[in-house]
Design a protein around this motif. Structure first.
Motif, PDB file in Angstrom:
ATOM      1  N   VAL A 191      42.624  43.589  55.071  1.00 36.51           N
ATOM      2  CA  VAL A 191      43.240  44.376  54.016  1.00 36.51           C
ATOM      3  C   VAL A 191      44.520  43.665  53.568  1.00 36.51           C
ATOM      4  CG1 VAL A 191      44.421  45.882  55.693  1.00 36.51           C
ATOM      5  CG2 VAL A 191      44.111  46.635  53.324  1.00 36.51           C
ATOM      6  N   ALA A 192      44.588  43.348  52.284  1.00 35.78           N
ATOM      7  CA  ALA A 192      45.714  42.606  51.731  1.00 35.78           C
ATOM      8  C   ALA A 192      46.757  43.561  51.170  1.00 35.78           C
ATOM      9  CB  ALA A 192      45.234  41.648  50.641  1.00 35.78           C
ATOM     10  N   HIS A 217      42.282  43.770  59.835  1.00 40.76           N
ATOM     11  CA  HIS A 217      43.528  43.057  60.051  1.00 40.76           C
ATOM     12  C   HIS A 217      44.303  43.048  58.739  1.00 40.76           C
ATOM     13  CE1 HIS A 217      40.932  41.636  63.330  1.00 40.76           C
ATOM     14  NE2 HIS A 217      42.045  41.426  64.006  1.00 40.76           N
ATOM     15  N   VAL A 218      45.604  42.773  58.835  1.00 40.59           N
ATOM     16  CA  VAL A 218      46.489  42.854  57.676  1.00 40.59           C
ATOM     17  C   VAL A 218      46.846  41.459  57.179  1.00 40.59           C
ATOM     18  CG1 VAL A 218      48.737  43.629  56.828  1.00 40.59           C
ATOM     19  CG2 VAL A 218      47.456  45.044  58.450  1.00 40.59           C
ATOM     20  N   LEU A 219      46.668  41.251  55.887  1.00 36.16           N
ATOM     21  CA  LEU A 219      47.153  40.048  55.223  1.00 36.16           C
ATOM     22  C   LEU A 219      48.364  40.439  54.384  1.00 36.16           C
ATOM     23  CD1 LEU A 219      47.035  37.099  54.215  1.00 36.16           C
ATOM     24  CD2 LEU A 219      45.415  37.874  52.455  1.00 36.16           C
ATOM     25  N   LEU A 220      49.568  40.083  54.869  1.00 39.68           N
ATOM     26  CA  LEU A 220      50.768  40.261  54.051  1.00 39.68           C
ATOM     27  C   LEU A 220      50.803  39.095  53.066  1.00 39.68           C
ATOM     28  CD1 LEU A 220      53.534  41.312  56.606  1.00 39.68           C
ATOM     29  CD2 LEU A 220      52.084  42.762  55.191  1.00 39.68           C
ATOM     30  N   HIS A 221      50.686  39.402  51.779  1.00 39.81           N
ATOM     31  CA  HIS A 221      50.495  38.359  50.756  1.00 39.81           C
ATOM     32  C   HIS A 221      51.536  38.517  49.648  1.00 39.81           C
ATOM     33  CE1 HIS A 221      47.179  35.798  48.664  1.00 39.81           C
ATOM     34  NE2 HIS A 221      47.916  35.064  49.476  1.00 39.81           N
ATOM     35  N   PRO A 222      52.802  38.278  49.969  1.00 38.10           N
ATOM     36  CA  PRO A 222      53.865  38.484  48.986  1.00 38.10           C
ATOM     37  C   PRO A 222      53.867  37.417  47.903  1.00 38.10           C
ATOM     38  CG  PRO A 222      54.764  37.512  50.972  1.00 38.10           C
ATOM     39  CD  PRO A 222      53.335  37.842  51.284  1.00 38.10           C
ATOM     40  N   VAL A 223      54.326  37.806  46.733  1.00 32.35           N
ATOM     41  CA  VAL A 223      54.447  36.885  45.602  1.00 32.35           C
ATOM     42  C   VAL A 223      55.765  36.121  45.716  1.00 32.35           C
ATOM     43  CG1 VAL A 223      54.731  36.746  43.101  1.00 32.35           C
ATOM     44  CG2 VAL A 223      53.020  38.279  44.078  1.00 32.35           C
ATOM     45  N   VAL A 224      55.681  34.791  45.641  1.00 28.10           N
ATOM     46  CA  VAL A 224      56.885  33.956  45.660  1.00 28.10           C
ATOM     47  C   VAL A 224      56.943  33.066  44.420  1.00 28.10           C
ATOM     48  CG1 VAL A 224      57.111  33.965  48.174  1.00 28.10           C
ATOM     49  CG2 VAL A 224      55.742  32.182  47.066  1.00 28.10           C
ATOM     50  N   GLY A 225      56.160  33.446  43.393  1.00 25.06           N
ATOM     51  CA  GLY A 225      56.246  32.732  42.130  1.00 25.06           C
ATOM     52  C   GLY A 225      57.304  33.394  41.265  1.00 25.06           C
ATOM     53  N   ILE A 226      56.870  34.085  40.207  1.00 26.21           N
ATOM     54  CA  ILE A 226      57.793  34.803  39.336  1.00 26.21           C
ATOM     55  C   ILE A 226      57.546  36.298  39.509  1.00 26.21           C
ATOM     56  CG2 ILE A 226      58.517  35.215  36.957  1.00 26.21           C
ATOM     57  CD1 ILE A 226      57.589  32.413  36.271  1.00 26.21           C
ATOM     58  N   THR A 227      58.619  37.046  39.745  1.00 23.13           N
ATOM     59  CA  THR A 227      58.508  38.490  39.865  1.00 23.13           C
ATOM     60  C   THR A 227      59.393  39.137  38.790  1.00 23.13           C
ATOM     61  OG1 THR A 227      60.240  38.580  41.573  1.00 23.13           O
ATOM     62  CG2 THR A 227      57.961  38.329  42.322  1.00 23.13           C
ATOM     63  N   VAL A 253      48.152  40.748  62.188  1.00 21.89           N
ATOM     64  CA  VAL A 253      48.760  40.499  60.878  1.00 21.89           C
ATOM     65  C   VAL A 253      48.934  39.003  60.645  1.00 21.89           C
ATOM     66  CG1 VAL A 253      51.112  40.725  61.786  1.00 21.89           C
ATOM     67  CG2 VAL A 253      50.692  41.110  59.345  1.00 21.89           C
ATOM     68  N   LEU A 254      48.760  38.590  59.393  1.00 16.39           N
ATOM     69  CA  LEU A 254      48.976  37.207  58.978  1.00 16.39           C
ATOM     70  C   LEU A 254      49.822  37.223  57.715  1.00 16.39           C
ATOM     71  CD1 LEU A 254      48.373  34.115  59.033  1.00 16.39           C
ATOM     72  CD2 LEU A 254      46.320  34.611  57.688  1.00 16.39           C
ATOM     73  N   LEU A 255      50.842  36.381  57.677  1.00 14.28           N
ATOM     74  CA  LEU A 255      51.701  36.235  56.503  1.00 14.28           C
ATOM     75  C   LEU A 255      51.335  34.959  55.764  1.00 14.28           C
ATOM     76  CD1 LEU A 255      54.216  36.953  54.764  1.00 14.28           C
ATOM     77  CD2 LEU A 255      55.596  35.728  56.470  1.00 14.28           C
ATOM     78  N   SER A 256      51.066  35.101  54.467  1.00 16.24           N
ATOM     79  CA  SER A 256      50.783  33.953  53.600  1.00 16.24           C
ATOM     80  C   SER A 256      51.405  34.244  52.241  1.00 16.24           C
ATOM     81  CB  SER A 256      49.268  33.743  53.455  1.00 16.24           C
ATOM     82  OG  SER A 256      48.983  32.641  52.605  1.00 16.24           O
TER      83      SER A 256
END
Length: 398
Positions: A191-192, A217-227, A253-256
């Motif tokens: 789950v992202a 499992h958790v995929l932490l998928h934060p935006v690091v482009g333009i917000t 959990v996995l951070l990407s």
């Protein structure tokens, strides 16, 4: 080689990088050059690696019109957000004469686009269709109408290299790399969680609960482009995410990080985010209330209804091929000393919430942030990054 994980959008994971780039690199030296904007660099990277599958280049005229009016490519696939290459007229003229254009970033040649189409879009109509408004208080509208070049171009795209990043290198994964990582871990259900802000306690509890209920499992998928303009810098946010990882159950959990350029397009953007996470290997996607909403319009009203994004994804869930997990409002119940969904609070119990205004006041006056709202690991990172100004950052948590 088979790609692990669920089928990508459109059935195949796109990869536009050339295996032997000598001929393309030689051609690039002879073509006019264009230094990509920050948004264009983000878009090129996700085009190149398949994050935007099934797209194989920037949208052409027919696809652009179809996406704006129907949220679909001309081939029928759902696609809600225009991904376009905008250029000034002088560059279009040079590319038309030469037959193509070299796309660069900080002087390095990244790709060659062989020009097939060039046109002047109706950007006001595009804003009305994609954002549902032409109000310049909307940051996506403002960018489109006031910062975008007047011509769009399209054509076959050959990618020599991805943009260079000097930050978060160990956390950057192409869709294929992330799919392999998830497969190597034996994670079949993932789950992202999309975020552009430091996570507060309700977000953390939500992701843990969603994973438990789905057996995922958790995929932490934060935006690091333009917000959104004014958001906390990605370097600070990533430190906050990393600090939170040990608080999750081990191995869950996995951070990407994701180099996406957000448009803040509300419901359409939520649909887009789900497609991108599906391409990265997620099987489920958490959809927030007012997902990717830009805040109030020039009259002080919200641009989108709170549940509009969730409703749109539910309508397309079967076709999307990724499970939709609606964000449930989490509150802290004093008598239970834990967070629960708001609709599960026992009668007569007291719910605790906190506002951005209260957070700013507490931090400005040196008071502690309540641990039930802001994880202490996040609060510590914010204080370290914004000594004396932490309220400005934490206001974005709510």
């Amino acid at each position: 080689m088979a790609i692990p994980g669920p089928p990508p959008h459109g059935g195949a994971l796109v990869d536009l990088r050339v295996e032997d780039g000598r001929a393309v690199a030689a051609a690039a030296q002879e073509l006019p050059r264009w230094e990509l904007t920050r948004r264009q660099r983000c878009d090129l990277e996700l085009l190149a690696t398949g994050g935007f599958s099934p797209l194989r280049t920037f949208l052409g005229r027919a696809d652009h019109a179809s996406v704006c009016t129907a949220m679909r490519l001309t081939t029928g696939e759902l696609w809600p957000i225009p991904v376009t290459l905008d250029l000034p007229e002088c560059v279009v003229a040079a590319a038309s004469s030469a037959g193509g254009l070299t796309l660069c970033a900080r002087g390095a040649d990244l790709a060659v686009l062989w020009l097939r189409e060039a046109w002047r879009p109706d950007r006001v109509a595009e804003a009305a269709a994609v954002f549902g408004t032409t109000d310049p208080a909307h940051p996506g509208v403002h960018t489109l109408l006031h910062e975008t070049h007047p011509w769009y171009v399209s054509g076959p795209l050959a990618v020599l290299a991805l943009p260079t990043h000097h930050d978060f290198r160990s956390l950057r994964h192409t869709p294929a790399e992330l799919r392999r990582e998830l497969a190597d871990r034996g994670w079949d259900t993932v789950v992202a969680f999309q975020t552009r802000n430091p996570m507060h306690r309700a977000h953390q509890e939500l992701t843990i609960r969603a994973a438990r209920e789905l057996g995922a499992h958790v995929l932490l998928h934060p935006v690091v482009g333009i917000t959104k303009p004014g958001d906390v810098d990605p370097s600070v946010r990533v430190r906050c995410y990393r600090a939170l990882l040990p608080t999750y159950p081990p191995g869950t959990v996995l951070l990407s990080v994701l180099p996406l350029a957000m448009r803040m397009a509300g419901p359409r953007e939520a649909l887009w985010h789900a497609i991108v996470r599906k391409n990265h290997g997620a099987t489920h996607f958490i959809v927030g209330r007012d997902h990717a909403g830009p805040g109030p319009d020039s009259q002080g009203r919200p641009f989108y209804e709170p549940s509009e994004a969730q409703d749109l994804l539910r309508r397309h869930e079967d076709e999307l091929g990724i499970g939709v997990v609606p964000f449930r409002q989490m509150v802290f119940v004093r008598e239970l000393q834990r967070h629960v969904p708001e609709d599960e609070v026992p009668p007569g119990h007291h719910c605790l919430r906190i506002s951005g205004t209260e957070q700013r006041r507490r931090l400005a006056q040196g008071e502690e942030l309540p641990e039930w709202f802001t994880p202490p690991e996040v609060a510590a990172e914010l204080r370290r990054a914004f000594p004396g100004r932490t309220g400005e950052a934490v206001a974005l948590l709510s």
